[in-house]
Design a protein around this motif. Structure first.
Motif, PDB file in Angstrom:
ATOM      1  N   PHE A 222      15.814  97.029  66.100  1.00 32.44           N
ATOM      2  CA  PHE A 222      17.385  98.075  66.734  1.00 32.44           C
ATOM      3  C   PHE A 222      18.735  97.358  66.833  1.00 32.44           C
ATOM      4  CE2 PHE A 222      13.912 100.719  68.269  1.00 32.44           C
ATOM      5  CZ  PHE A 222      13.631 101.927  67.883  1.00 32.44           C
ATOM      6  N   VAL A 223      18.385  96.251  66.735  1.00 31.36           N
ATOM      7  CA  VAL A 223      19.640  95.176  66.656  1.00 31.36           C
ATOM      8  C   VAL A 223      20.036  94.917  65.569  1.00 31.36           C
ATOM      9  CG1 VAL A 223      20.611  92.977  67.423  1.00 31.36           C
ATOM     10  CG2 VAL A 223      18.763  93.780  68.972  1.00 31.36           C
TER      11      VAL A 223
ATOM     12  N   LEU B 167       4.770  92.438  67.969  1.00 35.71           N
ATOM     13  CA  LEU B 167       5.170  94.133  67.427  1.00 35.71           C
ATOM     14  C   LEU B 167       6.737  94.415  67.946  1.00 35.71           C
ATOM     15  CD1 LEU B 167       1.809  95.727  66.228  1.00 35.71           C
ATOM     16  CD2 LEU B 167       3.760  94.281  64.782  1.00 35.71           C
ATOM     17  N   GLU B 168       6.184  94.156  69.197  1.00 33.15           N
ATOM     18  CA  GLU B 168       7.554  95.409  70.235  1.00 33.15           C
ATOM     19  C   GLU B 168       8.492  94.271  70.254  1.00 33.15           C
ATOM     20  OE1 GLU B 168       5.789  94.608  73.912  1.00 33.15           O
ATOM     21  OE2 GLU B 168       4.850  96.497  74.081  1.00 33.15           O
TER      22      GLU B 168
ATOM     23  N   VAL C 155      -1.096  88.096  72.406  1.00 31.23           N
ATOM     24  CA  VAL C 155      -1.551  89.933  70.805  1.00 31.23           C
ATOM     25  C   VAL C 155      -0.779  89.988  70.475  1.00 31.23           C
ATOM     26  CG1 VAL C 155      -3.436  90.427  73.245  1.00 31.23           C
ATOM     27  CG2 VAL C 155      -1.048  90.943  72.701  1.00 31.23           C
ATOM     28  N   ALA C 156      -0.923  90.755  69.304  1.00 31.83           N
ATOM     29  CA  ALA C 156      -0.401  91.523  68.106  1.00 31.83           C
ATOM     30  C   ALA C 156       0.853  92.422  69.114  1.00 31.83           C
ATOM     31  CB  ALA C 156      -0.989  91.689  67.459  1.00 31.83           C
ATOM     32  N   GLU C 157      -0.059  92.621  70.130  1.00 28.31           N
ATOM     33  CA  GLU C 157       1.303  93.757  70.521  1.00 28.31           C
ATOM     34  C   GLU C 157       2.320  93.070  71.142  1.00 28.31           C
ATOM     35  OE1 GLU C 157       1.549  96.795  74.199  1.00 28.31           O
ATOM     36  OE2 GLU C 157      -0.140  96.074  74.084  1.00 28.31           O
ATOM     37  N   ASN C 158       2.173  91.704  71.107  1.00 28.38           N
ATOM     38  CA  ASN C 158       3.681  90.857  72.401  1.00 28.38           C
ATOM     39  C   ASN C 158       4.438  91.380  70.636  1.00 28.38           C
ATOM     40  OD1 ASN C 158       2.360  90.898  74.533  1.00 28.38           O
ATOM     41  ND2 ASN C 158       1.557  89.217  74.158  1.00 28.38           N
TER      42      ASN C 158
END
Length: 289
Positions: A51-52, A43-44, A38-41
């Protein structure tokens, strides 16, 4: 592709047993990924990487997010765009200037675009080093306003004095580009004397400019029929007249104007220049506090 290659091996009869086993595992793995992906994986994981690495975050906003924006359903784009615009206009100490510049550049370049008003661009140009981007964007807006003006829709859905032309002139003034400011008003002003007064100021003829501006202000006060477009021009006269007074050290006249308009900031500035106004200065500072 694995299945095609596996079939070709079967047809030719030259596929070793361990190759057949390997291709079967790859095909099974690909099928499992397609079922569970799923795209959510993605994007997360991408957001965590941002952030890194600050550099990666800038590249994501500039090059990756515009592609993601096109995938978002058209019905949901206005909702997402509203939140993005709110974040873009939210100034916080934790926001790094370079990061916000990359973010704003990405938001402005989206297609279909996020609705950004001219006064939003003025705020961004005064808060971050985005004056060139704001100027180019406002010029595009002005072209659209000129088309709308032919249909009697000039300054449609814009508060008085907040149109693209006015904001562009204000940005040039903020940058100290008086000549560019005058050139912008030449294409917009309703009164020929407006351009003439600005030209006097460019030539440091503040006496002539002040006299001309006073005539313009007095004549329009007698009419009391300022349209939306003329209202912004009247504000320009007032601001230019104040500048002339400062350049000519006419602080008494300027203080009288500030007292009449109840402009506490301007009154406090005049008190610094006038004698025997300490009590007035204290009242003005107390009001500002």
């Amino acid at each position: 592709e694995s299945a095609k290659l596996l079939n070709s091996y079967d047809e030719e009869g030259i596929g070793p047993a361990h190759h057949r086993k390997l291709f079967c595992q790859v095909a099974s793995c690909n099928s499992e990924i397609n079922d569970n992906f799923v795209a959510e994986n993605l994007l997360e994981s991408l957001s965590e990487l941002c952030f890194v690495s600050t550099k990666l975050a800038r590249q994501v906003w500039k090059f990756v997010f515009p592609t993601i924006w096109k995938v978002i359903p058209a019905k949901q784009q206005p909702v997402v765009g509203k939140h993005l615009r709110q974040f873009m206009l939210l100034s916080h100490p934790s926001h790094r200037t370079d990061d916000m510049v990359a973010f704003v550049e990405s938001m402005i370049s989206l297609s279909p675009p996020i609705e950004v008003k001219p006064y939003h661009l003025r705020y961004l140009a005064q808060t971050y080093p985005l004056q060139p981007l704001a100027a180019v964007t406002l010029e595009d807006m002005i072209a659209k306003e000129q088309v709308a003006s032919k249909r009697d829709l000039f300054d449609l859905d814009q508060p008085p004095g907040q149109s693209a032309t006015v904001v562009l002139a204000q940005i040039y003034d903020f940058l100290g580009e008086a000549t560019w400011k005058t050139s912008v008003w030449e294409t917009r002003c309703q009164f020929a004397d407006t351009t003439k007064a600005l030209q006097f100021m460019e030539q440091a003829k503040y006496d002539d400019a002040q006299t001309l501006l006073e005539k313009l202000i007095y004549s329009e006060k007698q009419k009391h029929t300022l349209s939306v477009r003329e209202h912004s021009e009247y504000d320009l006269w007032r601001e230019s007249w104040i500048t002339c007074c400062k350049e000519l050290n006419s602080w008494e006249s300027l203080y009288s104007h500030a007292a009449h308009q109840k402009d506490t900031v301007l009154a406090a500035e005049c008190c610094w220049k006038l004698p025997n106004t300490w009590n007035i200065m204290k009242d003005a500072v107390a009001t500002l506090e």
